[in-house]
Enzyme design. Structure first.
Site, PDB file in Angstrom:
ATOM      1  CG  HIS A   1      -2.125   1.052   0.605  1.00 32.85           C
ATOM      2  ND1 HIS A   1      -2.964   0.817  -0.456  1.00 32.85           N
ATOM      3  CD2 HIS A   1      -2.329   2.337   0.942  1.00 32.85           C
ATOM      4  CE1 HIS A   1      -3.667   1.892  -0.715  1.00 32.85           C
ATOM      5  NE2 HIS A   1      -3.307   2.836   0.115  1.00 32.85           N
TER       6      HIS A   1
ATOM      7  CE1 TYR B   1      -1.850   7.425  -0.011  1.00 30.70           C
ATOM      8  CE2 TYR B   1      -1.245   5.347   1.010  1.00 30.70           C
ATOM      9  CZ  TYR B   1      -2.214   6.253   0.618  1.00 30.70           C
ATOM     10  OH  TYR B   1      -3.532   5.987   0.848  1.00 30.70           O
TER      11      TYR B   1
ATOM     12  CG  HIS C   1      -9.173   2.146  -6.524  1.00 29.80           C
ATOM     13  ND1 HIS C   1      -9.613   3.398  -6.165  1.00 29.80           N
ATOM     14  CD2 HIS C   1      -8.122   1.883  -5.703  1.00 29.80           C
ATOM     15  CE1 HIS C   1      -8.869   3.857  -5.171  1.00 29.80           C
ATOM     16  NE2 HIS C   1      -7.963   2.958  -4.877  1.00 29.80           N
TER      17      HIS C   1
ATOM     18  CG  HIS D   1      -5.198   0.735 -14.383  1.00 35.60           C
ATOM     19  ND1 HIS D   1      -5.266  -0.487 -13.792  1.00 35.60           N
ATOM     20  CD2 HIS D   1      -4.213   0.627 -15.319  1.00 35.60           C
ATOM     21  CE1 HIS D   1      -4.388  -1.310 -14.329  1.00 35.60           C
ATOM     22  NE2 HIS D   1      -3.723  -0.662 -15.261  1.00 35.60           N
TER      23      HIS D   1
ATOM     24  NE  ARG E   1      -3.975  -9.820  -9.550  1.00 35.27           N
ATOM     25  CZ  ARG E   1      -4.482  -9.696  -8.319  1.00 35.27           C
ATOM     26  NH1 ARG E   1      -5.349 -10.548  -7.858  1.00 35.27           N
ATOM     27  NH2 ARG E   1      -4.089  -8.718  -7.561  1.00 35.27           N
TER      28      ARG E   1
END
Lengths: 187, 541
Positions: free
Chosen positions: B215, B219, B366, B368, B430
């Site tokens: 995650h 950022y 989301h 992308h 996928r």
């Protein structure tokens, strides 16, 4: 235009507006987190509480995931448990039969790599990690057929790994369970 | 003052070449799995391509952008030459060679495990070694940025560190620590198995380690974009930054709360208990805070610029913004995509809503939208802004730039909105192909076709982008003025020590990671029965 060291009233206004927005942001986040916590505490939907393990090397030999024990089971008290495994590139049983409007305990694991499944048209969606048991309380509203694809990449045959879920009427399920110990809808 | 222009330019060029190649793969993937493709093909090619696309777009492209931009920020904001130029080149070559080392086994079909690795599937060891080389190369950059930061602070004890550099170092620290999770996974769990030293692996533990990286890496991708919002955008449109202190607080919040939230990727996993999942869900909520603060500050900065140009009215000032300026356009489009993407992120953050969309095409749509859309469009803006300063030539194809940015925005919306929608319908992610003849899947066919068309629009925009940069390399010679960053409207008289240093925030970052990851990692490490046999993948196996 204010200069860089000018502490004009404008600066105080700017700071005040900014503080208001920061407070509002904190409130927005607080409300969202609070909502998630509230729903969680009231058990509407909660993640699995504890970690259970199962050795994929011996699944077929002993324990609850031996082949003869897979499928849907109705206990004497009327509760239903479904046991299934995922492997490259299918589920066992490939077609799961369950009663409508009944609390069901879904227990599953993987025999090789990481898999997962979701049941389209519902919010049932979970992962199968080899070595661990997935335990999920579910409930289906109405009879009907659903597709159940593997939703985690599990190798070059992943796109072929689709199971089925057949939701049948409660009484029909009870009749089937009276005739057979473990139920599936595999033809 | 940019001295090491070749170094910076090399990073950007390699990044955009990698981006171009991965974009072609992405468009191909969108096409082959859509109803537009009626040919039979080997599904293994699809997973090979997804592995290459993900590794290039996730590990190589943003890392090179952050590195190149970081060196530019160091020289331009601190006003002195980069310390450790040779090391910087070493880092660059490590990333470049690592990318090649990783991509050879992938293109041969020996490591089709996707960029998220998925043990107990294990591919060719060189894939993982290449990824580690990329990460180690970027760690050299992390060290260099910290060293330059510390030296400048020592030489200028009375001055606040310029915002751009402060934010840049925040991104470095974030990346240095978040990459540790995947590094532990590769070095201690996957590589020994890939090299044949061990034959079993704990897939659950590996997923927990990977979530540590998975995650916060987002950022790390985002930080250059936020630096551009705060320090390039207000200057480029002729305005001021609304608030310097709030900017610093936003970057600090990313450093502190980006890490202890990764388990939200494991909401549906059986190897982590409910308590830890709840903790991570709460922290995921907190990480929305710096973005909410940023959106306010950037919009307010835009309003300042507009009013300086004579903008009037409560909303009328929006019309007076310099819309023909590509940086203005890119930032506005980026914020729109950030808004939609961020709202999607808030949905994913709660366990209850996530259950509906977990591992569906919603998630792919989301990230992308957030990464490919909001973040990458600002990478374009950064390149457009820096290019004249790096090449010493004018970059004046403004019409082409605007067309390119609009195409990227439209392409991203056309691609990701239907993508989200089919996710809600339950389409799993996928997969190399779908049986659209199946009545249960048929309703998704139209949306997938739309997404594929969006993919081609994105490809067109990408080609246009590279053309603009190439034209810039051959433009008329024009020595650009010194590179500047935006100045705050009110420069605070003094900046609190906490907003000018990282000691406290580093301690919190590591402390919170230990609190939120310590228990699941310790619990899983204590469970030795959960080591499962590795499944080796690759052509010929």
């Amino acid at each position: 235009m204010a200069t860089e060291t000018d502490h004009s009233p404008g600066e105080a206004v700017a700071a005040r507006i900014e503080r208001r927005w920061a407070t509002l942001s904190i409130v927005i986040v607080g409300v969202l987190v609070g909502m998630a916590a509230f729903i969680g505490i009231h058990q509407a939907t909660m993640p699995q509480g504890r970690v259970e393990i199962a050795d994929p090397k011996t699944l077929h030999l002993s324990g609850e995931f031996t082949e003869s024990n897979l499928g849907s089971e109705m206990a004497a008290d009327g509760s239903v448990t479904v046991r299934a495994i995922g492997q490259q590139y299918s589920f066992t049983p490939q077609c799961i039969v369950v009663p409508a409007d009944t609390p069901i305990n879904l227990r599953a694991t993987s025999a090789d790599v990481v898999h997962g499944f979701l049941i389209e048209g519902t919010n049932i969606n979970t992962m199968l990690v080899p070595g661990y048991i997935t335990d999920l309380p579910v409930r289906f509203k109405a009879p009907g057929d659903h597709v159940m694809p593997c939703q985690e990449f599990c190798g070059i045959g992943h796109q072929g790994m689709w199971g089925k879920v057949k939701v049948v009427d409660k009484t029909a399920f009870r009749d089937m369970a009276a005739a057979k110990r473990r139920l599936t809808c595999v033809d | 003052m940019l001295t090491n222009k070749r170094l910076i330019l090399s990073h950007f060029w390699l990044a955009f070449i990698v981006f171009g190649a991965a974009l072609v793969l992405g468009a191909w993937q969108m096409f082959v799995r859509s109803p537009l493709n009626t040919w039979h093909f080997n599904p293994e090619f699809y997973y090979r391509s997804v592995t290459a696309h993900g590794s290039a777009m996730g590990y190589v492209f943003p890392t090179l952008i952050a590195m190149g931009f970081g060196y530019a920020i160091t020289e331009a904001s601190l006003g002195k030459e980069l310390v450790g130029r040779r090391w910087a080149w070493a880092g660059f070559f490590l990333v470049a060679v690592g990318a090649v080392v990783a991509m050879i086994p992938v293109s041969l079909g020996l490591a089709s495990v996707l960029y998220t690795f998925y043990p107990p599937m294990v591919g060719n060891p060189f894939y993982y070694i290449g990824v580690v080389m990329v990460v180690v190369g970027s760690w050299i950059w992390v060290a260099l940025m910290v060293i330059n930061f510390v030296i400048w602070k020592r030489d200028n004890p009375d001055k606040p560190v310029p915002l751009a550099m402060y934010a840049n170092v925040a991104g470095c620290l974030l990346w240095g620590w978040t990459a540790v999770g995947a590094a532990l996974e590769i070095l201690f769990l996957i590589l020994p198995v890939a090299l044949g030293l061990r034959s079993t692996i704990d897939a659950g533990l590996a997923r927990v380690f990977f979530s540590w990286t998975l995650h916060a890496i987002v950022y790390f991708w985002l930080i250059p974009t936020y630096i551009a919002y705060y320090t390039i955008f207000p200057r480029a449109i002729g305005g001021r930054l609304y608030s310097d202190a709030m900017a610093r607080i936003s970057f600090i919040l990313f450093v502190v709360v980006a890490m202890p939230i990764g388990v939200h990727h494991l909401f549906a996993d059986p190897q982590v208990g409910a308590g830890i999942k709840f903790m991570h869900s709460v922290f995921t909520g907190l990480v929305a805070l710096p973005t909410l603060l940023t959106v306010f500050t950037i919009c307010a900065s835009a309003e300042i610029a507009s009013r300086l140009r004579g903008g009037q009215g409560a909303f009328g000032w929006i019309r007076s913004l310099p819309w023909s300026n590509p940086i203005m356009l890119a930032t506005a489009l980026s914020l729109v995509m950030l808004g939609f993407g961020g709202a999607g992120g808030l949905i994913n953050m709660s366990y209850q809503l996530d259950a509906t969309v977990h591992n569906t095409q919603w998630i792919t749509g989301h990230f992308h939208l957030i990464f490919g859309g909001a973040i990458v469009i600002m990478y374009f803006a950064i390149a457009y802004d820096l290019w004249p300063h790096l090449t010493g030539r004018a970059l004046d194809s403004f019409g082409m730039m605007r067309t390119q940015l609009w195409l990227w925005f439209i392409g991203m919306i056309v691609t990701t909105f239907p993508w989200h929608y089919v996710g809600i319908l339950g389409m799993p992610r996928r997969m190399a192909f779908y049986d659209y003849a199946n009545p249960a899947i048929a309703p998704q066919a139209f949306s997938v076709t739309m997404s594929a068309i969006g993919g081609f629009i994105l490809l067109l925009s990408g080609v246009l982008f590279l053309l603009v940069l190439i034209r810039g390399q051959f433009g008329a010679r024009d020595e650009a003025a010194a590179y500047r960053f935006a100045v705050p409207l009110h420069m605070p008289a003094r900046i609190p020590v906490a907003l000018n240093s990282f000691g406290l925030w580093l301690a919190l970052m590591v402390g919170l990671t230990v609190v939120n990851y310590g228990f699941p990692i310790a619990q899983l490490m204590a469970l030795s029965e959960t080591n499962v046999p590795a499944v080796y993948v690759g052509a010929g196996r």
